[in-house]
Design a protein around this motif. Structure first.
Motif, PDB file in Angstrom:
ATOM      1  N   ASP A 265      19.651 132.295 115.478  1.00  0.00           N
ATOM      2  CA  ASP A 265      18.216 132.219 115.223  1.00  0.00           C
ATOM      3  C   ASP A 265      17.930 132.683 113.788  1.00  0.00           C
ATOM      4  O   ASP A 265      18.423 133.735 113.374  1.00  0.00           O
ATOM      5  CB  ASP A 265      17.506 133.133 116.235  1.00  0.00           C
ATOM      6  N   GLY A 266      17.174 131.917 113.044  1.00  0.00           N
ATOM      7  CA  GLY A 266      16.803 132.316 111.685  1.00  0.00           C
ATOM      8  C   GLY A 266      17.809 131.925 110.618  1.00  0.00           C
ATOM      9  O   GLY A 266      17.536 132.057 109.431  1.00  0.00           O
ATOM     10  N   ILE A 267      18.969 131.425 111.022  1.00  0.00           N
ATOM     11  CA  ILE A 267      19.989 131.048 110.032  1.00  0.00           C
ATOM     12  C   ILE A 267      19.815 129.576 109.647  1.00  0.00           C
ATOM     13  O   ILE A 267      19.764 128.692 110.509  1.00  0.00           O
ATOM     14  CB  ILE A 267      21.411 131.323 110.576  1.00  0.00           C
ATOM     15  N   LYS A 268      19.709 129.354 108.329  1.00  0.00           N
ATOM     16  CA  LYS A 268      19.454 128.001 107.816  1.00  0.00           C
ATOM     17  C   LYS A 268      20.656 127.442 107.062  1.00  0.00           C
ATOM     18  O   LYS A 268      20.714 126.256 106.782  1.00  0.00           O
ATOM     19  CB  LYS A 268      18.268 128.018 106.826  1.00  0.00           C
ATOM     20  N   LEU A 269      21.568 128.333 106.679  1.00  0.00           N
ATOM     21  CA  LEU A 269      22.741 127.911 105.918  1.00  0.00           C
ATOM     22  C   LEU A 269      23.977 128.593 106.515  1.00  0.00           C
ATOM     23  O   LEU A 269      23.982 129.823 106.689  1.00  0.00           O
ATOM     24  CB  LEU A 269      22.559 128.330 104.447  1.00  0.00           C
ATOM     25  N   LYS A 281      39.468 126.048 101.842  1.00  0.00           N
ATOM     26  CA  LYS A 281      38.684 124.886 102.293  1.00  0.00           C
ATOM     27  C   LYS A 281      37.341 125.410 102.783  1.00  0.00           C
ATOM     28  O   LYS A 281      37.290 126.409 103.526  1.00  0.00           O
ATOM     29  CB  LYS A 281      39.442 124.174 103.416  1.00  0.00           C
ATOM     30  N   ILE A 282      36.276 124.763 102.384  1.00  0.00           N
ATOM     31  CA  ILE A 282      34.945 125.247 102.772  1.00  0.00           C
ATOM     32  C   ILE A 282      34.173 124.163 103.515  1.00  0.00           C
ATOM     33  O   ILE A 282      34.154 123.004 103.093  1.00  0.00           O
ATOM     34  CB  ILE A 282      34.115 125.668 101.537  1.00  0.00           C
ATOM     35  N   SER A 283      33.543 124.571 104.619  1.00  0.00           N
ATOM     36  CA  SER A 283      32.621 123.689 105.336  1.00  0.00           C
ATOM     37  C   SER A 283      31.238 124.301 105.246  1.00  0.00           C
ATOM     38  O   SER A 283      31.079 125.503 105.468  1.00  0.00           O
ATOM     39  CB  SER A 283      32.986 123.606 106.820  1.00  0.00           C
ATOM     40  N   PHE A 284      30.255 123.474 104.938  1.00  0.00           N
ATOM     41  CA  PHE A 284      28.870 123.942 104.916  1.00  0.00           C
ATOM     42  C   PHE A 284      28.043 123.184 105.958  1.00  0.00           C
ATOM     43  O   PHE A 284      28.232 121.977 106.135  1.00  0.00           O
ATOM     44  CB  PHE A 284      28.221 123.673 103.547  1.00  0.00           C
ATOM     45  N   ARG A 285      27.137 123.878 106.617  1.00  0.00           N
ATOM     46  CA  ARG A 285      26.173 123.231 107.500  1.00  0.00           C
ATOM     47  C   ARG A 285      24.810 123.857 107.222  1.00  0.00           C
ATOM     48  O   ARG A 285      24.723 125.031 106.852  1.00  0.00           O
ATOM     49  CB  ARG A 285      26.513 123.446 108.981  1.00  0.00           C
ATOM     50  N   SER A 286      23.737 123.066 107.447  1.00  0.00           N
ATOM     51  CA  SER A 286      22.413 123.632 107.184  1.00  0.00           C
ATOM     52  C   SER A 286      21.383 123.019 108.098  1.00  0.00           C
ATOM     53  O   SER A 286      21.612 121.966 108.699  1.00  0.00           O
ATOM     54  CB  SER A 286      22.017 123.366 105.730  1.00  0.00           C
ATOM     55  N   SER A 287      20.242 123.676 108.186  1.00  0.00           N
ATOM     56  CA  SER A 287      19.143 123.086 108.938  1.00  0.00           C
ATOM     57  C   SER A 287      18.343 122.187 108.006  1.00  0.00           C
ATOM     58  O   SER A 287      18.552 122.187 106.792  1.00  0.00           O
ATOM     59  CB  SER A 287      18.276 124.168 109.571  1.00  0.00           C
ATOM     60  N   SER A 288      17.428 121.445 108.593  1.00  0.00           N
ATOM     61  CA  SER A 288      16.861 120.230 107.995  1.00  0.00           C
ATOM     62  C   SER A 288      16.661 120.169 106.484  1.00  0.00           C
ATOM     63  O   SER A 288      17.178 119.272 105.838  1.00  0.00           O
ATOM     64  CB  SER A 288      15.577 119.874 108.716  1.00  0.00           C
ATOM     65  N   ASP A 289      15.909 121.107 105.884  1.00  0.00           N
ATOM     66  CA  ASP A 289      15.564 120.910 104.475  1.00  0.00           C
ATOM     67  C   ASP A 289      16.505 121.559 103.474  1.00  0.00           C
ATOM     68  O   ASP A 289      16.284 121.479 102.270  1.00  0.00           O
ATOM     69  CB  ASP A 289      14.128 121.380 104.219  1.00  0.00           C
ATOM     70  N   VAL A 290      17.538 122.187 103.939  1.00  0.00           N
ATOM     71  CA  VAL A 290      18.469 122.857 103.023  1.00  0.00           C
ATOM     72  C   VAL A 290      19.605 121.880 102.670  1.00  0.00           C
ATOM     73  O   VAL A 290      20.371 121.467 103.542  1.00  0.00           O
ATOM     74  CB  VAL A 290      19.039 124.143 103.671  1.00  0.00           C
ATOM     75  N   ALA A 291      19.682 121.508 101.375  1.00  0.00           N
ATOM     76  CA  ALA A 291      20.656 120.470 100.966  1.00  0.00           C
ATOM     77  C   ALA A 291      21.992 121.099 100.581  1.00  0.00           C
ATOM     78  O   ALA A 291      22.206 121.470  99.423  1.00  0.00           O
ATOM     79  CB  ALA A 291      20.087 119.660  99.813  1.00  0.00           C
ATOM     80  N   VAL A 292      22.903 121.194 101.541  1.00  0.00           N
ATOM     81  CA  VAL A 292      24.198 121.818 101.224  1.00  0.00           C
ATOM     82  C   VAL A 292      25.123 120.903 100.422  1.00  0.00           C
ATOM     83  O   VAL A 292      26.040 121.380  99.763  1.00  0.00           O
ATOM     84  CB  VAL A 292      24.941 122.348 102.481  1.00  0.00           C
ATOM     85  N   ASN A 293      24.886 119.595 100.458  1.00  0.00           N
ATOM     86  CA  ASN A 293      25.745 118.705  99.661  1.00  0.00           C
ATOM     87  C   ASN A 293      25.571 118.987  98.178  1.00  0.00           C
ATOM     88  O   ASN A 293      26.540 119.021  97.423  1.00  0.00           O
ATOM     89  CB  ASN A 293      25.510 117.225  99.995  1.00  0.00           C
ATOM     90  N   LYS A 294      24.332 119.226  97.753  1.00  0.00           N
ATOM     91  CA  LYS A 294      24.077 119.524  96.334  1.00  0.00           C
ATOM     92  C   LYS A 294      24.734 120.845  95.959  1.00  0.00           C
ATOM     93  O   LYS A 294      25.335 120.976  94.903  1.00  0.00           O
ATOM     94  CB  LYS A 294      22.558 119.634  96.090  1.00  0.00           C
TER      95      LYS A 294
END
Ligand code: 5GP
Ligand code: MN
Length: 344
Positions: A265-269, A281-294
């Motif tokens: 809960d509350g985690i966006k990145l 090796k790094i994996s990134f995940r995010s909630s809707s408006d956070v652009a982890v690809n950039k």
């Protein structure tokens, strides 16, 4: 549409076809490769599927798996190189930059074969003669389905092909939960199910095939290797080589782990740092408006999708994490700008 017509013409006589996908193929990578391979074989082509590396054992049920060549295996390299040398057509699936296929990338660049790139990642590199690409698509498998239908060959999609394609769409949408789960996704999987894809069996093969070691590893990672930075709406895992060894980790065992960090809960990145032979090796995940690809592209030599991306680091685990933490802090306004979270 004109481009599709000329692509269709390319396929109108028997060809030698080489299909490849990105390193450490996931279900979309392997599903699109084998789904397409099975279709092209039905059309009378000679097809070789080559992966740059190995892939998880929970994908080996796909039809055609036994003929896949793994370019990282010395005993497969000669045959794979010969198939590439002789190819009339090369398909590059589920990746947008040739560096995502290791040494195969330069070999593909040098080839005179007609090259096709089918993909849904951002910022594609311009290396193909025909590109079928959309970031609107949830999965490359969705694009393969669409392309076969556009060519007028929907009747050639059988149960085996449908199951390969279904698997990629299911996993790239996170089991139909990510923001990329569109109406079109459901329309396509409805068709695939009608053709014969067994949805619950595929979910079972992919999600319910844990080894005891893997489950214990996940438990260990959650209880001992999870760091939560509440103020930065960020949580991450750090997994060392020693951790991977202790749980006899196999390819695919860390897949999905990062999602537990994002489920808080509350985690966006969320991020997962795992120490491998050739770096972190790094994996990134995010909630809707956070652009982890950039974020991954700017700081970790990576890329991917807005909410699911990856990257690498040549620093050690500790240095990488320190750098990551300060980068999130420095970039928090931009990262969380579109989110309804308080940024102090
Ligand atoms: P995963 O975390 O599952 O390995 O990757 C998530 C997404 O990011 C996938 O779509 C994958 O293709 C992309 N990705 C992972 N690693 C890299 C990388 O090093 N470079 C780029 N450009 N994309 C990556
Ligand atoms: Mn994909």
């Amino acid at each position: 549409m004109e481009a599709v017509a000329s692509f269709k013409k390319e396929l109108s006589s028997p060809k030698k076809i080489f299909i490849t996908t990105h390193v450490k193929p996931d279900a979309d990578a392997l599903g699109s490769s084998l789904g397409l391979a099975n279709y092209l074989i039905k059309k009378g082509h000679e097809v070789t599927v080559v992966t740059p590396t190995d892939y998880p054992s929970f994908l080996t049920w796909m039809k055609g798996n036994d003929s896949v060549l793994d370019f990282s295996r010395e005993d497969h390299q000669k045959k794979a190189t010969q198939a590439l040398d002789e190819a009339d057509m090369i398909f590059c699936l589920d990746f947008s930059s040739l560096k995502r296929v290791n040494d195969l990338g330069e070999m593909i660049r040098q080839s005179d074969a007609y090259t096709v790139n089918i993909d849904h990642h951002q910022d594609p590199e311009d290396f193909a003669d025909f590109r079928y690409w959309s970031t609107q698509a949830a999965a490359t498998c969705e694009l393969i389905y669409e392309l076969i239908v556009k060519i007028g060959d929907k009747n050639l999609i059988d149960k085996d092909i449908a199951e390969c394609l279904y698997a990629g769409i299911m996993t790239d949408t996170g089991g139909f939960r990510h923001p990329n789960t569109t109406k079109n996704v459901h329309l396509v999987v409805a068709e695939l199910i009608e053709i014969g894809a067994n949805a619950s069996q595929i979910a079972n093969w992919i999600y319910d095939s844990n080894s005891v070691n893997r489950l214990k590893f996940i438990g260990f990672a959650i209880s001992r290797r999870l760091v939560v930075l509440e103020d930065l709406h960020t949580a991450y895992f750090t997994i060392s080589k020693k951790d991977l060894k202790k749980y006899q980790s196999r390819t695919g065992d860390t897949e999905g782990l990062v999602n537990y960090a994002l489920s808080l809960d509350g985690i966006k990145l969320a991020a997962l740092f795992s120490e491998r032979e050739d770096g972190i090796k790094i994996s990134f995940r995010s909630s809707s408006d956070v652009a982890v690809n950039k974020f991954a592209a700017s700081y970790f030599n990576g890329g991917g999708h807005k909410n699911a991306a990856g990257g690498k680091s040549d620093q050690n685990l500790k240095e990488t994490i320190e750098r990551f933490e300060s980068l999130v802090e420095e970039n928090q306004e931009e990262l969380f700008a579109g989110e309804s979270v308080s940024v102090e």
